[in-house]
Scaffold this motif. Structure first.
Motif, PDB file in Angstrom:
ATOM      1  N   THR A   8      28.162  45.445  36.427  1.00 35.18           N
ATOM      2  CA  THR A   8      28.712  46.517  37.263  1.00 35.18           C
ATOM      3  C   THR A   8      27.844  46.702  38.504  1.00 35.18           C
ATOM      4  O   THR A   8      28.354  46.865  39.609  1.00 35.18           O
ATOM      5  CB  THR A   8      28.812  47.825  36.454  1.00 35.18           C
ATOM      6  OG1 THR A   8      29.633  47.592  35.307  1.00 35.18           O
ATOM      7  CG2 THR A   8      29.441  48.937  37.281  1.00 35.18           C
ATOM      8  N   GLY A   9      26.535  46.657  38.319  1.00 36.62           N
ATOM      9  CA  GLY A   9      25.610  46.764  39.449  1.00 36.62           C
ATOM     10  C   GLY A   9      25.780  45.630  40.439  1.00 36.62           C
ATOM     11  O   GLY A   9      25.701  45.829  41.651  1.00 36.62           O
ATOM     12  N   LYS A  10      26.022  44.415  39.950  1.00 33.75           N
ATOM     13  CA  LYS A  10      26.228  43.265  40.844  1.00 33.75           C
ATOM     14  C   LYS A  10      27.564  43.374  41.586  1.00 33.75           C
ATOM     15  O   LYS A  10      27.666  42.989  42.743  1.00 33.75           O
ATOM     16  CB  LYS A  10      26.175  41.962  40.057  1.00 33.75           C
ATOM     17  CG  LYS A  10      24.782  41.573  39.647  1.00 33.75           C
ATOM     18  CD  LYS A  10      24.786  40.242  38.918  1.00 33.75           C
ATOM     19  CE  LYS A  10      23.371  39.840  38.531  1.00 33.75           C
ATOM     20  NZ  LYS A  10      23.348  38.544  37.822  1.00 33.75           N
ATOM     21  N   ALA A  11      28.581  43.864  40.902  1.00 35.78           N
ATOM     22  CA  ALA A  11      29.898  43.988  41.526  1.00 35.78           C
ATOM     23  C   ALA A  11      29.932  45.103  42.572  1.00 35.78           C
ATOM     24  O   ALA A  11      30.638  44.995  43.574  1.00 35.78           O
ATOM     25  CB  ALA A  11      30.961  44.241  40.462  1.00 35.78           C
ATOM     26  N   PHE A  12      29.156  46.162  42.316  1.00 36.52           N
ATOM     27  CA  PHE A  12      29.140  47.319  43.212  1.00 36.52           C
ATOM     28  C   PHE A  12      27.696  47.677  43.554  1.00 36.52           C
ATOM     29  O   PHE A  12      27.164  48.683  43.081  1.00 36.52           O
ATOM     30  CB  PHE A  12      29.876  48.499  42.561  1.00 36.52           C
ATOM     31  CG  PHE A  12      31.276  48.163  42.142  1.00 36.52           C
ATOM     32  CD1 PHE A  12      32.263  47.952  43.092  1.00 36.52           C
ATOM     33  CD2 PHE A  12      31.601  48.025  40.805  1.00 36.52           C
ATOM     34  CE1 PHE A  12      33.559  47.620  42.709  1.00 36.52           C
ATOM     35  CE2 PHE A  12      32.894  47.699  40.408  1.00 36.52           C
ATOM     36  CZ  PHE A  12      33.870  47.492  41.372  1.00 36.52           C
ATOM     37  N   SER A  47      45.125  49.470  35.750  1.00 35.74           N
ATOM     38  CA  SER A  47      43.687  49.248  35.694  1.00 35.74           C
ATOM     39  C   SER A  47      43.207  48.294  36.780  1.00 35.74           C
ATOM     40  O   SER A  47      43.975  47.486  37.304  1.00 35.74           O
ATOM     41  CB  SER A  47      43.290  48.693  34.319  1.00 35.74           C
ATOM     42  OG  SER A  47      44.072  47.570  34.004  1.00 35.74           O
ATOM     43  N   LEU A  48      41.927  48.423  37.062  1.00 37.67           N
ATOM     44  CA  LEU A  48      41.193  47.524  37.950  1.00 37.67           C
ATOM     45  C   LEU A  48      40.437  46.542  37.062  1.00 37.67           C
ATOM     46  O   LEU A  48      39.979  46.917  35.978  1.00 37.67           O
ATOM     47  CB  LEU A  48      40.185  48.343  38.768  1.00 37.67           C
ATOM     48  CG  LEU A  48      39.000  47.600  39.378  1.00 37.67           C
ATOM     49  CD1 LEU A  48      39.430  46.856  40.631  1.00 37.67           C
ATOM     50  CD2 LEU A  48      37.878  48.566  39.710  1.00 37.67           C
ATOM     51  N   PHE A  49      40.296  45.314  37.511  1.00 36.70           N
ATOM     52  CA  PHE A  49      39.479  44.330  36.815  1.00 36.70           C
ATOM     53  C   PHE A  49      38.388  43.842  37.748  1.00 36.70           C
ATOM     54  O   PHE A  49      38.585  43.765  38.963  1.00 36.70           O
ATOM     55  CB  PHE A  49      40.327  43.130  36.373  1.00 36.70           C
ATOM     56  CG  PHE A  49      41.360  43.460  35.344  1.00 36.70           C
ATOM     57  CD1 PHE A  49      41.065  43.387  33.987  1.00 36.70           C
ATOM     58  CD2 PHE A  49      42.637  43.862  35.725  1.00 36.70           C
ATOM     59  CE1 PHE A  49      42.024  43.704  33.032  1.00 36.70           C
ATOM     60  CE2 PHE A  49      43.603  44.180  34.779  1.00 36.70           C
ATOM     61  CZ  PHE A  49      43.286  44.098  33.426  1.00 36.70           C
ATOM     62  N   VAL A  50      37.253  43.495  37.178  1.00 32.82           N
ATOM     63  CA  VAL A  50      36.169  42.862  37.923  1.00 32.82           C
ATOM     64  C   VAL A  50      35.895  41.534  37.231  1.00 32.82           C
ATOM     65  O   VAL A  50      35.598  41.503  36.035  1.00 32.82           O
ATOM     66  CB  VAL A  50      34.888  43.725  37.941  1.00 32.82           C
ATOM     67  CG1 VAL A  50      33.763  42.995  38.652  1.00 32.82           C
ATOM     68  CG2 VAL A  50      35.152  45.073  38.598  1.00 32.82           C
ATOM     69  N   LEU A  51      36.028  40.460  37.982  1.00 32.90           N
ATOM     70  CA  LEU A  51      35.786  39.122  37.445  1.00 32.90           C
ATOM     71  C   LEU A  51      34.282  38.935  37.256  1.00 32.90           C
ATOM     72  O   LEU A  51      33.501  39.163  38.176  1.00 32.90           O
ATOM     73  CB  LEU A  51      36.341  38.074  38.408  1.00 32.90           C
ATOM     74  CG  LEU A  51      36.128  36.612  38.039  1.00 32.90           C
ATOM     75  CD1 LEU A  51      36.781  36.280  36.705  1.00 32.90           C
ATOM     76  CD2 LEU A  51      36.665  35.723  39.145  1.00 32.90           C
ATOM     77  N   PHE A  77      32.429  38.536  40.385  1.00 30.75           N
ATOM     78  CA  PHE A  77      32.149  39.860  40.922  1.00 30.75           C
ATOM     79  C   PHE A  77      33.184  40.337  41.938  1.00 30.75           C
ATOM     80  O   PHE A  77      33.004  41.353  42.587  1.00 30.75           O
ATOM     81  CB  PHE A  77      30.705  39.986  41.433  1.00 30.75           C
ATOM     82  CG  PHE A  77      29.730  39.633  40.343  1.00 30.75           C
ATOM     83  CD1 PHE A  77      29.598  40.452  39.234  1.00 30.75           C
ATOM     84  CD2 PHE A  77      29.031  38.444  40.376  1.00 30.75           C
ATOM     85  CE1 PHE A  77      28.757  40.109  38.193  1.00 30.75           C
ATOM     86  CE2 PHE A  77      28.190  38.089  39.334  1.00 30.75           C
ATOM     87  CZ  PHE A  77      28.047  38.930  38.237  1.00 30.75           C
ATOM     88  N   ALA A  78      34.296  39.610  42.022  1.00 30.20           N
ATOM     89  CA  ALA A  78      35.412  40.061  42.852  1.00 30.20           C
ATOM     90  C   ALA A  78      36.264  41.047  42.063  1.00 30.20           C
ATOM     91  O   ALA A  78      36.528  40.830  40.884  1.00 30.20           O
ATOM     92  CB  ALA A  78      36.269  38.875  43.276  1.00 30.20           C
ATOM     93  N   PRO A  79      36.684  42.141  42.722  1.00 26.18           N
ATOM     94  CA  PRO A  79      37.624  43.048  42.069  1.00 26.18           C
ATOM     95  C   PRO A  79      39.043  42.520  42.214  1.00 26.18           C
ATOM     96  O   PRO A  79      39.353  41.807  43.170  1.00 26.18           O
ATOM     97  CB  PRO A  79      37.447  44.349  42.865  1.00 26.18           C
ATOM     98  CG  PRO A  79      37.060  43.886  44.232  1.00 26.18           C
ATOM     99  CD  PRO A  79      36.268  42.620  44.031  1.00 26.18           C
ATOM    100  N   VAL A  80      39.895  42.869  41.272  1.00 24.16           N
ATOM    101  CA  VAL A  80      41.306  42.505  41.364  1.00 24.16           C
ATOM    102  C   VAL A  80      42.116  43.625  40.716  1.00 24.16           C
ATOM    103  O   VAL A  80      41.721  44.178  39.695  1.00 24.16           O
ATOM    104  CB  VAL A  80      41.590  41.123  40.715  1.00 24.16           C
ATOM    105  CG1 VAL A  80      41.287  41.116  39.242  1.00 24.16           C
ATOM    106  CG2 VAL A  80      43.015  40.672  40.979  1.00 24.16           C
ATOM    107  N   GLY A  81      43.191  44.003  41.381  1.00 29.49           N
ATOM    108  CA  GLY A  81      44.012  45.103  40.880  1.00 29.49           C
ATOM    109  C   GLY A  81      43.545  46.451  41.365  1.00 29.49           C
ATOM    110  O   GLY A  81      43.883  47.486  40.794  1.00 29.49           O
ATOM    111  N   GLU A  82      42.782  46.461  42.463  1.00 25.49           N
ATOM    112  CA  GLU A  82      42.220  47.713  42.970  1.00 25.49           C
ATOM    113  C   GLU A  82      43.269  48.707  43.439  1.00 25.49           C
ATOM    114  O   GLU A  82      43.010  49.911  43.489  1.00 25.49           O
ATOM    115  CB  GLU A  82      41.180  47.455  44.073  1.00 25.49           C
ATOM    116  CG  GLU A  82      41.672  46.665  45.245  1.00 25.49           C
ATOM    117  CD  GLU A  82      41.532  45.155  45.104  1.00 25.49           C
ATOM    118  OE1 GLU A  82      41.418  44.507  46.147  1.00 25.49           O
ATOM    119  OE2 GLU A  82      41.581  44.619  43.987  1.00 25.49           O
ATOM    120  N   GLY A  83      44.475  48.237  43.743  1.00 26.49           N
ATOM    121  CA  GLY A  83      45.550  49.140  44.133  1.00 26.49           C
ATOM    122  C   GLY A  83      45.876  50.162  43.058  1.00 26.49           C
ATOM    123  O   GLY A  83      46.355  51.256  43.346  1.00 26.49           O
TER     124      GLY A  83
END
Length: 133
Positions: A8-12, A47-51, A77-83
Motif C-alpha cells: 500500500t505504501g509503494k502504491a500510494f 471496488s478499486l484494485f491495486v496490482l 502498483f498501478a491502480p485499476v477501477g478507480e472510477g
C-alpha cells in the motif's frame, strides 16, 4: 498484513505511513491466473484494485463487429477501477490477467468508511489516483 502495508505504501507513496497502514487494513489480497478476468465492462463498479505482481491488460470494445482493443498494459502498483471510488456505477473496460497476478481489493463501502474516519488521508488517496489516471 505486513506485506499489504508495504505494498500500500509503494502504491500510494504520498500517504503517511500510519494512513497507509489503516488503508491496508481495509484491503484484501486476491490472486488470478494468467487469462483470468478481473472484471468486465458493464459490471458493477464496487471496488478499486491495486496490482501488486504481474501484468493486467485493460481492453475496451471498439464498436466494430464486437471486437475489443487493449488500451493499457498495467505494471505493479498501478491502480485499476478507480472510477468506483469516484461514484461510477459500472465498469467501463474489461481487465484481464496477462500473467499470474496478485491484486489488492479496496471496496467502495470500505473507502466511504475510511474517508469518514480519515478525511485527509482519503483526499490524499484520491489525489494520487487522479494523478495516475
Amino acid at each position: 498484513m505486513k506485506d499489504i502495508i508495504e505494498w500500500t505504501g509503494k502504491a500510494f507513496p504520498d500517504l503517511k505511513k500510519e494512513d497507509a497502514a489503516k488503508l491496508a487494513g481495509c484491503m484484501k489480497l486476491y490472486k488470478l491466473s494468467a487469462g483470468e478476468i478481473l472484471f468486465t465492462a458493464g459490471e458493477s463498479a464496487d471496488s478499486l484494485f491495486v496490482l501488486i505482481e504481474g501484468r493486467l491488460a485493460v481492453t475496451m470494445e471498439t464498436g466494430f463487429n464486437g471486437k475489443s482493443q487493449v488500451i493499457a498494459l498495467l505494471a505493479p502498483f498501478a491502480p485499476v477501477g478507480e472510477g468506483s471510488l469516484a461514484g461510477r456505477d459500472a465498469r467501463t473496460a474489461t481487465v484481464k490477467a496477462v500473467d499470474d497476478v496478485s491484486v489488492l481489493r479496496f471496496e467502495k463501502d470500505s473507502f466511504q468508511e475510511f474517508a469518514a474516519e480519515e478525511p485527509a488521508a482519503a483526499f490524499c488517496l484520491l489525489q494520487a489516483l487522479l494523478g495516475k489516471t
